[in-house]
Write a protein that holds these residues in place. Structure first.
Motif: not given
Lengths: 298, 267
Positions: B95-97, B143-147, B151-156, B174-180
């Motif tokens: 849930r990014v703004v 407009y940024i990608s799901g991955g 990252m943004l919500v965790v960074g936030r 998310l794709s397995p690669l991004l998830v890992s």
């Protein structure tokens, strides 16, 4: 410069002045709508109250205009907080219709109380700005017009900075977007609601004072509250930039329509034009220029 | 070592009638990652919301039991005060703004931090952990990608300098690669900043790979809890959460159709 062009530019300039006031009031309206999802029908009364308070401080209490202006802003801030705390907060979670009814009731009560205190006749501010028009960019502009335009632009710019850089401004935008997300960030959303009302009351009263200086103060000022609807519908109900752009556009449009059509139709077009425009916008672009397209799923 | 978060036998009721949690207990130790497994509707998200205080805005209430954070009861506190104490919930679904830029989102996350200098430092720290966000900082978060949004919500969340991070399904969609990649970063952050994590995941294998302790939840209560190593050996967990049959090989769909193992725990 030909006669026609001069007339046209004159209309544009006065339209900009009027539009700047609309932009301020619409900004206040959108602020409340965005952060608390309340449609505030008492926006015009907030404007009227600001104008009367400033007038009373200037004339009855003999305070210099600048000081009474600042005092009015402080009063509006407190008044906005008070209204939110006592009237709107108990309504959180109630249906939209009841909240709208509350704001309509608030508008009637405020207008009546103002009439009881200050009567119904039109009052004028003591002359603060000189009558002598200023020659500005090839046009003759009244000093008050130039001043209000400049002031409104400064206000709008200040709010732009507030929303972009201050912690409270960012918190307001988060709350407007998603209240739950705001809560997870440690934002006290009740305080944000109160702040939205306070800021809204401030910008409205600035608008009221400007208009009062131009046209005098009477009950008709409250009708300005209705004029914000074409502005915010044009700009998009949930967009702050939209409110500002919409305000300026409606102001100019109203003036041009009035200037050219009044002689043909015999007056009154100025009042009518924004609402005709409102209907047209709703038909062709219901979300406005900057509004978020939202599909309601049932 | 006493746990920093202690959820003690809580009961949660929504709208005065719907009983969602029926005596749920769990503990999180300092610097440790704890995961809650469970199928849909088990009450995992509700548990997180009860801890973070968000529950109150959804007409839910902790009606019994207690939640303690560093020994202080928080189950009656408001969400904004709980954030100030150091618990930050990252909600499910990125849930990014959307109409704010990446950097504005991050600054908004540091709402509880008054000191501008520290805000700037924390911002640098987040860009260090999530290098992908740096080049995106002036772009609208919608407009940024799901991955990148994840990252943004965790960074936030990191911007508020939390002691305990509640993560709700960070791998969703998310794709397995991004998830890992994201999990690797989360693990690193937790270790370096000594942040405890309470993780809710559908992807059990992943969750067990980063956690040290796991709880299995069903129907609003904990049915099993143990260290991750022991959980991985548990026959039921293997069967129902890791999708392995008893011999440890992948199970074919035909076997599932013919015979379904009964769960050995009582619900």
């Amino acid at each position: 410069m030909t006669e026609n062009l001069a007339f046209f530019s004159q209309l544009i300039v006065t339209g900009l002045v009027l539009g700047s006031v609309y932009a301020l009031v619409a900004l206040g309206f959108v602020l409340i709508y965005k952060s608390t999802s309340v449609l505030n029908f008492a926006q015009g009364e907030l404007l009227m109250l600001g104008a009367y308070i400033c007038l009373a401080l200037t004339i009855q209490a003999h305070i210099p205009f600048v000081w009474s202006f600042l005092l009015t802003l402080a009063f509006s801030f407190a008044f906005g907080l008070l209204v939110e705390r006592t009237i709107l907060r108990p309504m959180i979670g109630e249906s939209i219709i009841s909240v709208i009814m509350i704001t309509i009731a608030l508008s009637t009560v405020m207008r009546s109380i103002i009439q009881i205190i200050w009567g119904t006749e039109t009052k004028v501010f003591p002359q603060i700005f000189s009558d002598e028009p200023i020659y500005f960019l090839g046009l003759f502009v009244a000093e008050i017009h130039l001043f209000s335009l400049g002031f409104a632009v400064i206000c709008v710019a200040m709010f732009g900075l507030f929303f972009k850089f201050s912690s409270a401004g960012l918190a307001m935008r988060v709350t407007a977007f998603d209240q739950q997300v705001a809560q997870t960030m440690g934002i006290n959303i009740k305080r944000i609601f109160a702040l939205a009302w306070a800021i809204s009351a401030i910008v409205s009263s600035i608008g009221g004072i400007i208009l009062g200086n131009i046209n005098g103060i009477s009950n008709e000022l409250a009708a300005m509250g209705l004029k914000v609807f074409p502005c915010v519908i044009l700009g998009g109900l949930d967009s702050i930039i939209g409110a500002i752009v919409g305000g300026f556009m409606i102001g100019i449009l109203e003036n041009i329509a009035g200037g050219y059509l009044d002689p043909i139709l015999g007056g009154g077009v100025k009042e009518l034009a924004p609402f005709v425009f409102l209907i047209i916008i709703l038909m062709i672009k219901p979300y406005g220029l900057f509004g978020k397209k939202l599909i309601e799923r049932l | 070592m006493s746990p920093i978060l202690n959820v003690n036998n809580i009961e949660v009721i929504y709208k005065d009638v719907i009983l969602v949690l029926k005596g749920m207990s769990l503990e999180v130790n300092e610097g440790k990652t704890v995961t809650i497994l469970g199928n849909n509707g088990a009450g995992k998200t509700t548990t997180l919301k009860a801890i973070s205080g968000i529950l109150k805005s959804e007409d839910g209430e902790v009606t019994d039991g207690s939640i303690e954070f560093y020994g202080e009861r928080i189950d009656k506190k408001y969400a904004e005060d709980i954030v100030r104490m150091g618990i930050f919930q990252v909600m499910e679904g990125r849930r990014v703004v959307e109409d704010m830029t990446v950097e504005e989102n991050l600054f908004a996350g540091s709402h509880t931090q008054r000191n501008r200098q520290k805000k700037k430092q924390d911002l640098e720290m987040v860009y260090n952990y999530f290098p992908a966000l740096g080049p995106r900082k002036r772009i609208m978060a919608g407009y940024i990608s799901g991955g990148e949004q994840q990252m943004l919500v965790v960074g936030r969340a990191l911007m508020s300098r939390p002691r305990l991070l509640l993560l709700d399904e960070p791998s969703m969609g998310l794709s397995p690669l991004l998830v890992s990649e994201i999990f690797k970063i989360i693990k690193k952050v937790s270790k370096e900043q000594r942040i405890s994590i309470l993780l809710v995941e559908q992807n059990a294998r992943l969750a067990l790979s980063i956690a040290s302790h796991g709880y299995v939840m069903e129907n609003g209560r904990i049915v099993l809890d143990d260290t991750v190593e022991k959980l991985m050996q548990n026959e039921d967990v293997k069967e129902f959460y890791l999708g392995l049959s008893e011999v440890g090989t992948k199970k074919s769909y035909r076997d599932v159709k013919h015979y379904r193992r009964r769960k050995r725990w009582l619900t």
